[in-house]
Motif scaffolding. Structure first.
Motif, mmCIF file in Angstrom:
data_model
loop_
_atom_site.group_PDB
_atom_site.id
_atom_site.type_symbol
_atom_site.label_atom_id
_atom_site.label_comp_id
_atom_site.label_asym_id
_atom_site.label_seq_id
_atom_site.Cartn_x
_atom_site.Cartn_y
_atom_site.Cartn_z
ATOM 1 N N UNK A 112 0.923 -1.554 0.198
ATOM 2 C CA UNK A 112 0.432 -0.151 -0.029
ATOM 3 C C UNK A 112 0.995 1.281 -0.137
ATOM 4 N N UNK A 113 0.405 2.073 -0.653
ATOM 5 C CA UNK A 113 1.200 3.331 -1.479
ATOM 6 C C UNK A 113 0.717 4.674 -0.631
ATOM 7 N N UNK A 114 2.085 5.324 0.539
ATOM 8 C CA UNK A 114 1.009 5.820 1.421
ATOM 9 C C UNK A 114 1.528 7.447 0.972
ATOM 10 N N UNK A 115 2.434 7.356 0.312
ATOM 11 C CA UNK A 115 3.243 9.080 0.095
ATOM 12 C C UNK A 115 2.719 9.300 -1.160
ATOM 13 N N UNK A 116 1.746 10.258 -1.173
ATOM 14 C CA UNK A 116 1.480 11.168 -2.596
ATOM 15 C C UNK A 116 2.186 10.996 -3.211
ATOM 16 N N UNK A 117 3.390 11.881 -2.731
ATOM 17 C CA UNK A 117 4.530 11.538 -4.124
ATOM 18 C C UNK A 117 5.213 10.568 -4.831
ATOM 19 N N UNK A 118 4.858 9.570 -4.744
ATOM 20 C CA UNK A 118 5.259 8.353 -5.162
ATOM 21 C C UNK A 118 4.073 8.208 -6.062
ATOM 22 N N UNK A 163 12.728 -2.959 -3.518
ATOM 23 C CA UNK A 163 11.178 -2.282 -3.862
ATOM 24 C C UNK A 163 11.765 -0.638 -4.230
ATOM 25 N N UNK A 164 11.393 -0.372 -4.734
ATOM 26 C CA UNK A 164 11.708 1.454 -5.501
ATOM 27 C C UNK A 164 10.960 2.085 -5.657
ATOM 28 N N UNK A 165 10.747 3.323 -4.524
ATOM 29 C CA UNK A 165 8.893 4.037 -5.295
ATOM 30 C C UNK A 165 10.043 5.235 -5.671
ATOM 31 N N UNK A 166 9.452 5.216 -6.921
ATOM 32 C CA UNK A 166 9.641 6.996 -7.360
ATOM 33 C C UNK A 166 8.854 8.518 -7.689
ATOM 34 N N UNK A 167 9.458 9.165 -7.641
ATOM 35 C CA UNK A 167 8.057 10.118 -8.149
ATOM 36 C C UNK A 167 7.687 10.479 -9.694
ATOM 37 N N UNK A 168 6.847 10.989 -9.974
ATOM 38 C CA UNK A 168 6.396 10.749 -11.696
ATOM 39 C C UNK A 168 6.919 11.341 -12.202
ATOM 40 N N UNK A 169 8.494 12.448 -11.751
ATOM 41 C CA UNK A 169 10.043 12.195 -12.563
ATOM 42 C C UNK A 169 10.616 11.455 -12.343
ATOM 43 N N UNK A 170 10.681 10.512 -11.939
ATOM 44 C CA UNK A 170 12.080 9.426 -11.612
ATOM 45 C C UNK A 170 12.282 9.842 -10.355
ATOM 46 N N UNK A 171 12.378 10.181 -9.582
ATOM 47 C CA UNK A 171 13.223 11.081 -8.493
ATOM 48 C C UNK A 171 13.216 9.514 -7.943
#
Length: 188
Positions: free
Chosen positions: A122-128, A168-176
């Motif tokens: 479950x993704x909690x950070x909206x930036x991911x 497991x890696x979570x990235x922002x929309x821009x790939x950060x």
């Protein structure tokens, strides 16, 4: 005797119509509640029932766990949970996050006799916005990000054994890169 001879074909036709009708029904959230009616703790919410890559999957939660299960119809056309080996079981689950400061919760599940792994969280950070999972050394696959309106999840079915340590890696929309389950010092 005549009533019996007429009754048997009529009952056969009714039973066949029942089977045809049941097998044409798509799974619903109500089916998930029916399947889990006797579970303890009780199912509190069904987030989704959706066809993904040819399988009907559901994501639901109880007071402490979020679960992914595959739905299959039995010979009568009623929906039930089935895993890859045909057992009545869920595919993978993770704890239900009470804390919202976690970027995401996750778990992986593998099968001993067949090379299949499931990754779910479950993704909690909206930036991911994107989740990548290492399925072989330095080879990553994008997990499916599922937005149910009330919660966001990631899910990946891999045709490979589970690779340890699980990365497991979570990235922002821009790939950060925002979050990784394997710390940088472990990657060297």
């Amino acid at each position: 005797m005549r009533k019996l001879l007429i009754g048997i074909p009529i009952m056969t036709i009714i039973f066949c119509l029942f089977l045809v009708y049941n097998h044409k029904q798509l799974p619903t959230k109500d089916d998930v509640f029916k399947i889990t009616a006797n579970w303890s703790p009780k199912t509190e919410e069904v987030y989704m029932v959706r066809e993904i890559d040819g399988d009907w999957l559901t994501i639901f939660k109880n007071s402490s766990t979020t679960i992914v299960s595959r739905l299959e119809q039995n010979w009568l056309g009623f929906w039930e949970f089935k895993d890859d080996l045909g057992s009545e079981s869920s595919l993978v689950s993770t704890h239900y996050p009470r804390e919202t400061d976690l970027d995401f919760t996750w778990n992986a599940s593998g099968r001993d006799h067949i090379p299949i792994s499931y990754y779910f969280g479950q993704i909690n950070n909206p930036k991911i916005q994107e989740i990548k999972i290492e399925i072989e050394k330095d080879i990553f696959e994008n997990a499916l990000v599922i937005d149910t309106g009330g919660a966001r999840f990631f899910f990946l079915k891999s045709e490979r054994q589970t690779l340890l340590p699980i990365n497991i890696r979570g990235h922002s929309e821009s790939g950060i890169l925002i979050y990784s389950t394997v710390k940088k010092w472990m990657l060297k």
